[in-house]
Design an enzyme around this catalytic site. Structure first.
Site, short mmCIF file in Angstrom:
data_model
loop_
_atom_site.label_atom_id
_atom_site.label_comp_id
_atom_site.label_asym_id
_atom_site.label_seq_id
_atom_site.Cartn_x
_atom_site.Cartn_y
_atom_site.Cartn_z
N GLY A 131 0.79 -1.23 0.00
CA GLY A 131 0.00 0.00 0.00
C GLY A 131 0.82 1.28 0.00
N LYS A 132 2.04 1.22 -0.52
CA LYS A 132 2.89 2.42 -0.54
C LYS A 132 2.29 3.50 -1.44
CE LYS A 132 6.51 -0.03 -1.80
NZ LYS A 132 5.92 -1.39 -1.71
N THR A 133 1.94 3.09 -2.65
CA THR A 133 1.35 4.05 -3.58
C THR A 133 0.05 4.60 -3.03
OG1 THR A 133 2.24 2.64 -5.31
CG2 THR A 133 0.75 4.38 -6.00
N GLU A 143 9.78 -18.39 18.20
CA GLU A 143 9.80 -17.02 18.72
C GLU A 143 9.33 -16.98 20.17
OE1 GLU A 143 11.32 -14.75 17.18
OE2 GLU A 143 11.52 -15.84 15.29
N ASP A 147 20.48 -17.42 14.56
CA ASP A 147 20.67 -17.41 16.01
C ASP A 147 21.97 -18.11 16.39
OD1 ASP A 147 18.16 -16.30 16.16
OD2 ASP A 147 17.16 -18.22 16.53
P1 ADP Z 1 2.63 -0.82 -3.42
O1 ADP Z 1 2.75 0.56 -3.96
O2 ADP Z 1 3.12 -0.94 -2.00
O3 ADP Z 1 3.18 -1.91 -4.28
P2 ADP Z 1 -0.13 -0.32 -3.82
O4 ADP Z 1 -0.31 0.90 -3.01
O5 ADP Z 1 0.01 -0.13 -5.27
O6 ADP Z 1 1.07 -1.16 -3.28
O7 ADP Z 1 -1.34 -1.31 -3.50
C1 ADP Z 1 -2.08 -1.92 -4.52
C2 ADP Z 1 -3.53 -2.03 -4.14
O8 ADP Z 1 -3.69 -2.89 -3.02
C3 ADP Z 1 -4.15 -0.72 -3.71
O9 ADP Z 1 -4.62 -0.01 -4.79
C4 ADP Z 1 -5.27 -1.17 -2.79
O10 ADP Z 1 -6.40 -1.54 -3.52
C5 ADP Z 1 -4.71 -2.41 -2.16
N1 ADP Z 1 -4.12 -2.12 -0.85
C6 ADP Z 1 -2.82 -2.23 -0.51
N2 ADP Z 1 -2.62 -1.91 0.78
C7 ADP Z 1 -3.82 -1.56 1.28
C8 ADP Z 1 -4.27 -1.12 2.58
N3 ADP Z 1 -3.43 -0.97 3.58
N4 ADP Z 1 -5.58 -0.86 2.71
C9 ADP Z 1 -6.44 -1.01 1.70
N5 ADP Z 1 -6.08 -1.41 0.46
C10 ADP Z 1 -4.79 -1.70 0.25
ZN ZN Z 2 15.49 -17.26 16.26
#
Ligand code: ADP
Ligand code: ZN
Length: 618
Positions: free
Chosen positions: A216-218, A435, A511
């Site tokens: 969900g970085k983007t 763990e 470890d």
């Molecule tokens: P990344 O940039 O990390 O590769 P994206 O932001 O492109 O990932 O995520 C792709 C899709 O996955 C988003 O458009 C959304 O639909 C879904 N998604 C990812 N993370 C989340 C989140 N935390 N909550 C809701 N939807 C998410």
């Molecule tokens: Zn360990």
């Protein structure tokens, strides 16, 4: 939105042109019969040729329709009648025949020469093949690289996407609350810059989002732009790599100019690692010129622009370790926000976001879906919901049921397993006990650091889980008792596997490595072994330029070396026995903690102390 690019297609042009030629020659040109030269001469003599045109190689003309019988073979006459449509056209190859003109005059044939229409011949013989060749080449190039068009050479292929408003809000981002919390501050910077600048503070320039693909970085970056209601400029680092030298750098300059003109705004650079790979890593001699130039331009822009205007750069990567250190210096991407894979609760929240527009059966329990999807990231969950909805629709159901989710999970998991991103329940059990072992030993040893968090959510490629300890204070010295307790904690994972699983796994490799190093240092550097006494047997690392690969230098005999090895083994064995005793005595607690981990995947300090307190009461 992606701007639609209109390509002038040479391929289609050529096709149409050739088609036109064919149509013209087959349909509209009257039928012309091929005659031999002597047939032609005989016809002239009999006065059957009415008119003709001479050019350098051929004679083309018209025959009078009657009385041809006997002069030409039957089939030729048939053809003339059938296709001629009244006019009997003929053609014959011209032969060097000086007597022809007088004969034509004698037979009263209308005749004329023709100035050859050379441009057409030229077109056919030279321009057309060139065009065809060119078109074919363009076609092949496009086939090999669908993103490049012949006409777009020189134009940037790194498209810049501008969105006035992304329409994404923090409500769309779920389950990654820590990262979200950190970015809320950025939103506030963008909304009310004056508030922060009032006291002379500088607004951060760059934020690096670190996390696995699909976490969900983007989405987060867009949410920041959406919440702050600022334009969102984005491009992807990998687009630059294939470009011509100089274009990438120009593009970066352009991007920053645009972003500053629209400030406050957000510039998002996806796959920053493709662009910002440490210089000099490239195996190709001289490195990748284009990437390097683009990176340099990016660094220059990062330094040059004025963050006071409110442009914030957000970069995303899943491999921060390969980034050029220059990118991470203060004043550049100096804030790092780590986005972990979501835990059980987080996955449930993400599922809730994505089922908003989906019709669910009333008895469907999303927490069960979340429980069945360890290791899934946001993108996987979004995909899962969609698959389930499609599956239910395929069999004409009115709502999506658990069975549809089950089926979709199996399908998505099969896909992910190929990418080795999920762990099966048996592995999950092993990791949980491992763990739990670390954590329990840490809590039971008086000198070990307290446990802050235990997680069995896979992180990166190597670590399947981790136990995070928090020192209670800054330490500059460590005592022997503390080191021994630390050793016990390191062995806790392996011993827990032995006791609870009855088998041991490869998960303890790191470890054991660290335990061995620790013991070796205790013996050879800190003089903490009774058998070997106070002599330091290994020099601490010297200044960097004197250092020999492999750490300190040996300064002891072969015999001492054997002694050290024996002592290492002995100390490790002693620690192993200690830990085994401890964990065997606390087996029920170990099991309960492991179970809690399997259920929740992440156990914090609070839950851990509660569990231990309950164990003490019992
Ligand atoms: P990344 O940039 O990390 O590769 P994206 O932001 O492109 O990932 O995520 C792709 C899709 O996955 C988003 O458009 C959304 O639909 C879904 N998604 C990812 N993370 C989340 C989140 N935390 N909550 C809701 N939807 C998410
Ligand atoms: Zn360990």
């Amino acid at each position: 939105m992606e701007p639609k690019q209109q390509h002038f297609s040479i391929g289609y042009f050529i096709l149409a042109f050739v088609g036109l030629l064919l149509i013209q020659s087959f349909l509209f040109a009257p039928h012309t019969e091929n005659l031999s030269y002597n047939e032609f001469k005989a016809l002239v003599k009999r006065g059957k040729v009415t008119d003709l045109v001479l050019d350098r190689q051929t004679i083309t003309g018209t025959l009078s329709p009657e009385g041809l019988e006997g002069m030409l073979p039957k089939d030729k006459i048939e053809e003339l009648k059938r296709y001629g449509k009244g006019t009997h056209r003929f053609v014959t190859a011209r032969v060097d025949d000086p007597g022809l003109v007088p004969e034509l005059e004698a037979a009263k044939v209308r005749f004329s020469g023709r100035v050859e229409n050379t441009w057409f011949a030229l077109l056919l013989s030279w321009v057309l093949p060139t065009l065809i060749f060119f078109g074919l080449w363009a076609f092949l190039v496009r086939r090999m690289n669908p993103r490049s068009g012949l006409m777009s050479i020189g134009k940037s292929r790194a498209k810049v996407y501008v969105e006035r408003s992304t329409g994404v809000s923090f409500d769309d981002v779920a389950g990654i609350d820590e990262a979200r919390g950190e970015l809320m501050e950025i939103v506030d910077f963008l909304k009310r810059p004056a508030r922060y600048q009032r006291l002379g503070g500088k607004i951060p320039k760059g934020v690096l989002l670190v996390g696995a693909p699909g976490t969900g970085k983007t989405l987060l970056a867009k949410a920041v732009a959406g919440e702050a209601a600022v334009p969102f400029f984005s491009l992807s680092g990998s687009d630059f790599v294939e470009m011509f030298v100089g274009v990438g750098a120009a593009r970066v300059r352009d991007l920053f100019a645009q972003a500053q003109a629209k400030a406050p705004s957000i510039v998002f650079i996806d796959e920053l690692d493709a662009l910002g790979k440490a210089r000099g890593i490239s195996p190709v001699m001289g490195g990748h010129d284009e990437r390097e130039q683009t990176l340099n331009q990016l660094l220059a822009e990062l330094d040059g622009f004025d963050s006071q205007k409110g442009v914030i750069i957000m970069g995303a990567t899943n491999r921060p370790e390969i980034l050029d250190p220059a990118l991470l210096r203060p004043g550049r991407f100096d804030r790092k926000v780590v986005i972990d894979r979501p835990d059980l609760k987080g996955r449930e929240k993400i599922l809730r976001v994505h089922v908003r527009g989906v019709k669910l059966a009333p008895d469907l329990d999303l927490s069960q879906v979340a429980a069945r999807t360890p290791g899934f990231v946001g993108a996987d969950l979004a995909n899962l919901v969609n698959e389930a909805a499609l599956g239910a629709a395929r069999v004409e159901k009115d709502a999506v049921e658990m069975a549809d989710f089950d089926e979709a999970i199996d399908r998505v998991v099969a896909g992910l397993e190929r990418k080795s991103r999920v762990i099966n329940p048996r592995e999950k059990g092993i990791v949980a006990h491992h763990e739990a072992g670390h954590a329990l030993v840490a809590e039971l040893r008086p000198h070990a650091d307290r446990v802050a968090k235990i997680s069995i959510i896979p992180r990166g490629v190597a670590a399947l889980g981790y136990t995070q300890q928090q020192p209670t204070e800054d330490r500059y010295l460590m005592t022997r008792a503390e080191l021994l307790d630390r050793l016990d904690v390191l062995l806790g994972g392996r011993v827990a596997e032995e006791i609870a699983v009855g088998d041991i796994s490869t998960g303890a490799e790191d470890d054991l490595q660290r335990a061995t190093d620790l013991v070796r240092h205790m013996i050879t550097r800190y003089g903490m072994s009774e058998a070997l006494g106070l002599a330091t047997l290994e020099e601490p690392r010297r200044a960097l330029f004197l250092q020999i690969p492999g750490g300190g230098q040996k300064e002891y005999s072969e015999e001492t070396g054997k002694l050290i090895d024996a002592e290492i083994r002995q100390m490790l064995a002693a620690a192993h026995a200690r830990v085994r005793e401890t964990l065997t005595a606390k087996r029920p607690v170990l099991e309960r903690l492991a179970k809690l981990l399997i259920d929740r995947e992440v156990v914090g300090r609070e839950a851990l102390t509660q569990l231990l307190a309950r164990a003490d009461e019992a």
